[in-house]
Design an enzyme around this catalytic site. Structure first.
Site, short mmCIF file in Angstrom:
data_model
loop_
_atom_site.label_atom_id
_atom_site.label_comp_id
_atom_site.label_asym_id
_atom_site.label_seq_id
_atom_site.Cartn_x
_atom_site.Cartn_y
_atom_site.Cartn_z
CG ASP A 165 -1.82 -1.65 -3.40
OD1 ASP A 165 -1.44 -1.42 -2.98
OD2 ASP A 165 -2.53 -0.91 -4.48
CG ASP A 194 2.07 -1.84 -1.80
OD1 ASP A 194 1.79 -2.90 -1.76
OD2 ASP A 194 1.96 -1.01 -1.99
CB SER A 236 -1.55 1.39 -1.47
OG SER A 236 -0.37 1.68 -1.27
CG ASP A 241 0.90 -1.72 -5.84
OD1 ASP A 241 1.21 -1.83 -4.86
OD2 ASP A 241 0.42 -0.78 -6.33
#
Length: 455
Positions: free
Chosen positions: A245, A243, A99, A247
C-alpha cells in the site's frame, strides 16, 4: 454470512481473508458503524489494487451513505494518499488494503478527520461491536436523507503537497531504481517524480494484487533481491522499494546494500531539525542508539516510545514532535498530519543525496554507527517464561539495566537488546545492537540460546 469478527478486527485495523472471513455485506455494516462511531456527516474512501478492493470500498460507501454521510471516493491510492485526503479535506477516512498480505486478504485502515488513527481504544472496538450487533439484527435503519456518493481524484494534489515539503528541483541528476512490488507505488511514483531530475528505472509498476513477482514486503530480505541486483546492473545511485500500500519505503545504496531504517530515521531527523531547530523527534525503543545521538547532536529532543504507529502518533500529538521513525520503515511527519508516509521519507533521502556529490553509502555512514542483528523471531510455547529466564540470567551481571516499556530491554555500556512478544502469534522478537559486530553476535547468540532452549 456469520462472521467471527474477533478474528478480523485487529489492534489497529480490520484484516482477513475475502470472502471466507468477511465480504461486501460485512463491509457495508462496517461503513455504517464507522459513520455512527465517528459521528461523521462526510467521509473519504480509497482502495488499493487488490481484486476485492473496489467492491469492498463501494459496499462500505453504501453503508456510510445509508446513515446519511456524504462519501467522497478517491479510488486507487496509496495509504498515505488516503491520509493526505483525510488531512487536506478534513474528513474521516477509510483505506481498503491488506498491505503486503497475500492476495486473498483485504482490510480497512480507518482514521478520523486530519488522519488521526482509529484503533482499539479510539473507536475500533465500538465499530466491531456495532457490526456484530447488526449481523444478528440486520442493518440499521436508514437516515431520513441518505448521503451522496461522489468521486474525486487526489493524486496530483497529493504529489504537489509532498513536493512542496521537499524541494528536489535543484538537486544533481540521480538514477533511481524503484521496485513497487506490483503495489500502489506503481500508481503514485510516476506522478510524484514527474519533472524532477530523476532517471527512474521502474520495476513491477503494473498494479496486480496477486503479487506475481514477489511479496510486497521489503522488510523481508528475499523481497529486495531483485532491486539490489537491478541497482548494480544499472549503476544506479539509489534503490527504493515500497510495500503493497506504499506507506513504507526501504532504501538500497549504490552498492546494492540495504540502508537501515534507523539510519534513514536519523538522516531525516537531521533535515527536519535544520528546518525546525530544537524540535522533538520520536523514535521507538528498537531503533538504533544512533537516532537519539544524532538528534541531540543536531540540537533536538529525542523521545523514546513503544513499537507501533498508535503509540508514535499519540506521542507526536502530545509533544508536538516534528518527525518520528520506526525500525519497520514507517516515518511520521508533523507536516503530514502526524501520519506515516514512505514517499515523503524517500523524497528527503533523494534531496539529501542529490544535494551533495558523494555516494549514498558515504552519506549514511554518519548515521549508521553500530552493529545490529535486525529482528529475529523465535517460536516459543510460553513467552512470559522465556522472557523471565532471560531476565534472570542477566540480572546478576554488573552494569546491566532493565526496562519493560515494551517487552524487556536490557542495556549495557557496549550493547543492548530488546525481547518482546508478538501480539498475534506465539513468537518472541529479538533485536540486538552493539558497538561492534563480534559483541553483537555474542549477545545475540546467548539470548537466542536461552529463548530457544527446550527445557
Amino acid at each position: 454470512m456469520t462472521a467471527d469478527l474477533s478474528q478480523i478486527v485487529k489492534a489497529y485495523d480490520i484484516r482477513g481473508v475475502v470472502p471466507d472471513q468477511w465480504d461486501e455485506t460485512l463491509a457495508e455494516l462496517f461503513g455504517a458503524a464507522f459513520v455512527r462511531v465517528t459521528d461523521a456527516d462526510a467521509i473519504v474512501i480509497g482502495h488499493d489494487m487488490r481484486p476485492s478492493s473496489p467492491g469492498l470500498a463501494s459496499a462500505f460507501a453504501r453503508g456510510a451513505a445509508r446513515l446519511g454521510a456524504d462519501v467522497t471516493l478517491i479510488g486507487l491510492c496509496s495509504t498515505d494518499q488516503l491520509y493526505f485526503a483525510s488531512g487536506s479535506l478534513g474528513l474521516p477516512g477509510a483505506m481498503f488494503t491488506a498491505s503486503h498480505n497475500p492476495a486473498q486478504y483485504n482490510g480497512i485502515k480507518m482514521c478520523r478527520a486530519g488522519a488521526a488513527p482509529v484503533g482499539q481504544d479510539t473507536g475500533l472496538a465500538d465499530i466491531r461491536a456495532l457490526a456484530e450487533e447488526w449481523t444478528e439484527t440486520g442493518a440499521p435503519e436508514a437516515a431520513a436523507k441518505p448521503g451522496t456518493i461522489t468521486e474525486r481524484d487526489t493524486l496530483a494534489d497529493y504529489a504537489a503537497h509532498l513536493r512542496n515539503l521537499v524541494d528536489l528541483t535543484a538537486i544533481r541528476p540521480l538514477k533511481v531504481v524503484v521496485d513497487a512490488g506490483n503495489g500502489m507505488g506503481g500508481h503514485t511514483v510516476p506522478t510524484v517524480f514527474e519533472g524532477l531530475p530523476l532517471d527512474t528505472v521502474p520495476m513491477y509498476f503494473e498494479l496486480d494484487g496477486t503479487f506475481p513477482n514477489h511479496e510486497a514486503n521489503p522488510l523481508d530480505p528475499k523481497n529486495i533481491v531483485d532491486l539490489q541486483a537491478r541497482v548494480l546492473a544499472e549503476g544506479a545511485d539509489i534503490g527504493l522499494a515500497f510495500d503493497g500500500d506504499a506507506d513504507r519505503c526501504f532504501v538500497v545504496d549504490e552498492r546494492g546494500e540495504p540502508v537501515s531504517p534507523s539510519a534513514i530515521t536519523a538522516l531525516v531527523a537531521a533535515r527536519e531539525l535544520a528546518k525546525s531547530p530544537g524540535g522533538t523527534i520520536i523514535h521507538n525503543l528498537i531503533t538504533s542508539w544512533s537516532v537519539p545521538e544524532v538528534v541531540r547532536e543536531q540540537g533536538g529532543e529525542p523521545v523514546r516510545t513503544r513499537v507501533g504507529h498508535s503509540f508514535i502518533k499519540e506521542e507526536m500529538a502530545k509533544t508536538g514532535a516534528i518527525f518520528g521513525g520506526e525500525h519497520s520503515a514507517h516515518y511520521y511527519f508533523k507536516d503530514f498530519w502526524n501520519a506515516d508516509t514512505g514517499m515523503l521519507a524517500a523524497l528527503h533521502v533523494l534531496a539529501a543525496l542529490g544535494g551533495q556529490e558523494g555516494t549514498l553509502s558515504d552519506l549514511v555512514a554518519a548515521y549508521d554507527r553500530y552493529a545490529s542483528s535486525g529482528e529475529i523471531n523465535s517460536t516459543v510455547a510460553d513467552q512470559a517464561a522465556s522472557t523471565a529466564k532471560v531476565k534472570a540470567t542477566y540480572s546478576g551481571r554488573e552494569g546491566v539495566t532493565f526496562d519493560e516499556l515494551d517487552g524487556l530491554t536490557v542495556t549495557s555500556a557496549d550493547w543492548w537488546f530488546n525481547l518482546r512478544p508478538s501480539n498475534t502469534e506465539p513468537l518472541l522478537r529479538l533485536n540486538v545492537e552493539a558497538r561492534d559486530e563480534a559483541t553483537m553476535a555474542e549477545v545475540r547468540d546467548e539470548v537466542l540460546a536461552l529463548v530457544r532452549a527446550t527445557d
